[in-house]
Write an enzyme that holds these catalytic residues in place. Structure first.
Site, PDB file in Angstrom:
ATOM      1  N   ALA A   1      75.247 -60.312   0.007  1.00  0.00           N
ATOM      2  CA  ALA A   1      74.456 -60.223   1.233  1.00  0.00           C
ATOM      3  C   ALA A   1      74.103 -61.606   1.764  1.00  0.00           C
ATOM      4  O   ALA A   1      73.573 -62.447   1.043  1.00  0.00           O
ATOM      5  CB  ALA A   1      73.182 -59.428   0.958  1.00  0.00           C
TER       6      ALA A   1
ATOM      7  N   ASP B   1      65.747 -54.039   2.886  1.00  0.00           N
ATOM      8  CA  ASP B   1      65.711 -55.385   3.442  1.00  0.00           C
ATOM      9  C   ASP B   1      65.362 -56.345   2.315  1.00  0.00           C
ATOM     10  O   ASP B   1      64.197 -56.444   1.911  1.00  0.00           O
ATOM     11  CB  ASP B   1      64.683 -55.464   4.569  1.00  0.00           C
ATOM     12  CG  ASP B   1      64.721 -56.802   5.307  1.00  0.00           C
ATOM     13  OD1 ASP B   1      65.284 -57.773   4.755  1.00  0.00           O
ATOM     14  OD2 ASP B   1      64.186 -56.875   6.431  1.00  0.00           O
TER      15      ASP B   1
ATOM     16  N   TYR C   1      90.646 -78.982  -2.278  1.00  0.00           N
ATOM     17  CA  TYR C   1      89.264 -79.092  -2.713  1.00  0.00           C
ATOM     18  C   TYR C   1      89.077 -78.411  -4.071  1.00  0.00           C
ATOM     19  O   TYR C   1      89.283 -77.204  -4.204  1.00  0.00           O
ATOM     20  CB  TYR C   1      88.345 -78.449  -1.677  1.00  0.00           C
ATOM     21  CG  TYR C   1      88.237 -79.242  -0.398  1.00  0.00           C
ATOM     22  CD1 TYR C   1      87.113 -80.005  -0.123  1.00  0.00           C
ATOM     23  CD2 TYR C   1      89.280 -79.249   0.529  1.00  0.00           C
ATOM     24  CE1 TYR C   1      87.009 -80.748   1.050  1.00  0.00           C
ATOM     25  CE2 TYR C   1      89.186 -79.985   1.701  1.00  0.00           C
ATOM     26  CZ  TYR C   1      88.051 -80.727   1.957  1.00  0.00           C
ATOM     27  OH  TYR C   1      87.960 -81.464   3.121  1.00  0.00           O
TER      28      TYR C   1
ATOM     29  N   ILE D   1      83.420 -57.542   2.563  1.00  0.00           N
ATOM     30  CA  ILE D   1      83.796 -57.646   1.150  1.00  0.00           C
ATOM     31  C   ILE D   1      83.103 -56.562   0.346  1.00  0.00           C
ATOM     32  O   ILE D   1      83.699 -55.945  -0.548  1.00  0.00           O
ATOM     33  CB  ILE D   1      83.460 -59.043   0.607  1.00  0.00           C
ATOM     34  CG1 ILE D   1      84.188 -60.129   1.405  1.00  0.00           C
ATOM     35  CG2 ILE D   1      83.834 -59.154  -0.876  1.00  0.00           C
ATOM     36  CD1 ILE D   1      83.752 -61.540   1.063  1.00  0.00           C
TER      37      ILE D   1
ATOM     38  N   ASP E   1      72.047 -52.628   1.064  1.00  0.00           N
ATOM     39  CA  ASP E   1      72.266 -53.342   2.324  1.00  0.00           C
ATOM     40  C   ASP E   1      71.110 -53.011   3.251  1.00  0.00           C
ATOM     41  O   ASP E   1      70.394 -52.028   3.034  1.00  0.00           O
ATOM     42  CB  ASP E   1      73.601 -52.929   2.962  1.00  0.00           C
ATOM     43  CG  ASP E   1      74.194 -54.032   3.834  1.00  0.00           C
ATOM     44  OD1 ASP E   1      73.518 -54.452   4.805  1.00  0.00           O
ATOM     45  OD2 ASP E   1      75.321 -54.473   3.556  1.00  0.00           O
TER      46      ASP E   1
ATOM     47  N   ASN F   1      68.961 -66.240   4.089  1.00  0.00           N
ATOM     48  CA  ASN F   1      69.882 -66.308   2.954  1.00  0.00           C
ATOM     49  C   ASN F   1      69.169 -66.763   1.687  1.00  0.00           C
ATOM     50  O   ASN F   1      69.407 -66.217   0.601  1.00  0.00           O
ATOM     51  CB  ASN F   1      71.047 -67.251   3.266  1.00  0.00           C
ATOM     52  CG  ASN F   1      72.001 -66.688   4.296  1.00  0.00           C
ATOM     53  OD1 ASN F   1      71.905 -65.529   4.689  1.00  0.00           O
ATOM     54  ND2 ASN F   1      72.927 -67.511   4.759  1.00  0.00           N
TER      55      ASN F   1
END
Length: 302
Positions: free
Chosen positions: A70, A49, A124, A12, A31, A88
Site C-alpha cells: 500500500a 484506512d 543499479y 500488484i 486496502d 506513505n
C-alpha cells in the site's frame, strides 16, 4: 501460509493475491478501497484506512507474513502533493506496528527504483542508494521507509525483505501510470506526451514481479534481512514504449516530447543478479512480449 497483503486492491496486490490463492495459500487483503477487479479478492479484502491506527483492529488475525504494498505511488503527483508522501510513512508505520503487536515476524516491504536517484550508472545494484540522491518526496518515503523497516528488525526482531520495484505493468491498472495511460490515449488517437526524449526505464511485467515476491515468501529464511531489485534487467525508452503501443493499436496518436519533470529518475536499468542468485528469480517476460500481453488484456477488460 496465511499472508496479509496491504494494497490488495491495487495492481500488484490483486495479482499477488490471486496467485497466492492459486498456489494454495490463504490471503488477508487490506486496502482503503474495495477491489474492483476480482470479486474473489474483494471477498477477502477488509477496507481499512491504514493511516488511522485505530482501524487496525478491523484486520483479521492469523497472518504469518505481511506484504506491504500500500502506497501513493505516482512520483510527480507527490511532488505536487507532498502530503501523500506523509501518507506513505504513516501507512508503513502502522503496518509495522501491526506486525509488532501481533507477533508477525515476516515483513516484505515494497520500495522503489526511485530510491537510487539520478546518478547515471550503467546498472543499479542494491548498495548504491544514498540519501543525498533523493529526488522527490516519494523517494524520501521509500528511502525512509527502508530505514524504518530495518529499525523494526533491530528493535523488535521482525525479519524483513525489501524489494525495489521498477515500472510494474500488465493488468489491473487504469491509473495515470504510463502504460495504461498510453494505451488509453492511443485508443482515442490522443497525443502521447513524453517527459524527456532520452528517458529510459526498466519495465517489469506483473507476473515476474509477483513471482519474485512469492519466491521471497517461500525462501524467506534464506533471503531475509536484505534488499533486492525486482525488474527485468533491460532498459526501454519511453519513446519506444509509446511507438510500440501505437503500432499494436493501429493508433494515429502524435508523440509530443517535453523536458523531464522535477523529481523523476530519468534512466534506470536494474542489476538483478542478487535476486537471481539468492531467490532463483528468473523473469520470463521481455518488454516486447509484455506490452503485447498488456494491450491484449486491456482490450479484453478495460
Amino acid at each position: 501460509m496465511k499472508v496479509l497483503v496491504t494494497g490488495s486492491s491495487g495492481t500488484i496486490g490483486t495479482r499477488l493475491a490471486e496467485t497466492l490463492l492459486a498456489k494454495g495459500h490463504e490471503v488477508i487483503g487490506v486496502d482503503w478501497v474495495k477491489n474492483k477487479w476480482q470479486p474473489s479478492i474483494d471477498a477477502l479484502t477488509t477496507v481499512v484506512d491504514l493511516r488511522k491506527k485505530e482501524e487496525l483492529a478491523k484486520i483479521p488475525d492469523g497472518a504469518e507474513a505481511i506484504v506491504h504494498l500500500a502506497a501513493n505511488a505516482r512520483v510527480y503527483e507527490l511532488v505536487e502533493h507532498p502530503d501523500r508522501a506523509l501518507d506513505n510513512f504513516i501507512t508503513l508505520f502502522n503496518a509495522l506496528e501491526l506486525a509488532r503487536t501481533r507477533g508477525i515476524k515476516k515483513f516484505i516491504f515494497a520500495s522503489s527504483r526511485e530510491s537510487y536517484g539520478n546518478i547515471k550508472a550503467d546498472k543499479y545494484a542494491e548498495d548504491m542508494v544514498r540519501v543525498e540522491h533523493c529526488e522527490s518526496p516519494y523517494t524520501a518515503s521509500k528511502v525512509g521507509g527502508e530505514a524504518l523497516v530495518e529499525s523494526y528488525r533491530r528493535c523488535y526482531g521482525i525479519d524483513q525483505i525489501t524489494f525495489r520495484f521498477s515500472n510494474v505493468y500488465g493488468m489491473y491498472d487504469d491509473s495515470e501510470r504510463v502504460v495504461p495511460l498510453f494505451i488509453r490515449k492511443s485508443r482515442k488517437n490522443e497525443p502521447l506526451h513524453i517527459f524527456g526524449k532520452e528517458k529510459c526505464l526498466d519495465f517489469t511485467y506483473i507476473d515476474d514481479c509477483v513471482g519474485g515476491i512469492i519466491l521471497a515468501l517461500e525462501k524467506f529464511d534464506t533471503a531475509k534481512n536484505d534488499t533486492y531489485n525486482l525488474a527485468f534487467g533491460e532498459g526501454t525508452t519511453i519513446v519506444h514504449l509509446a511507438e510500440r503501443i501505437k503500432a499494436l493499436l493501429g493508433s494515429s496518436s502524435e508523440l509530443t516530447i517535453g523536458e523531464p519533470r522535477t523529481g523523476e529518475v530519468t534512466r534506470y536499468i536494474a542489476d538483478i543478479s542478487k535476486a537471481k542468485r539468492v531467490l532463483g528469480y528468473d523473469p520470463q517476460t521481455s518488454f516486447k512480449k509484455g506490452i503485447e500481453k498488456s494491450v491484449e488484456w486491456y482490450n479484453a477488460h478495460v
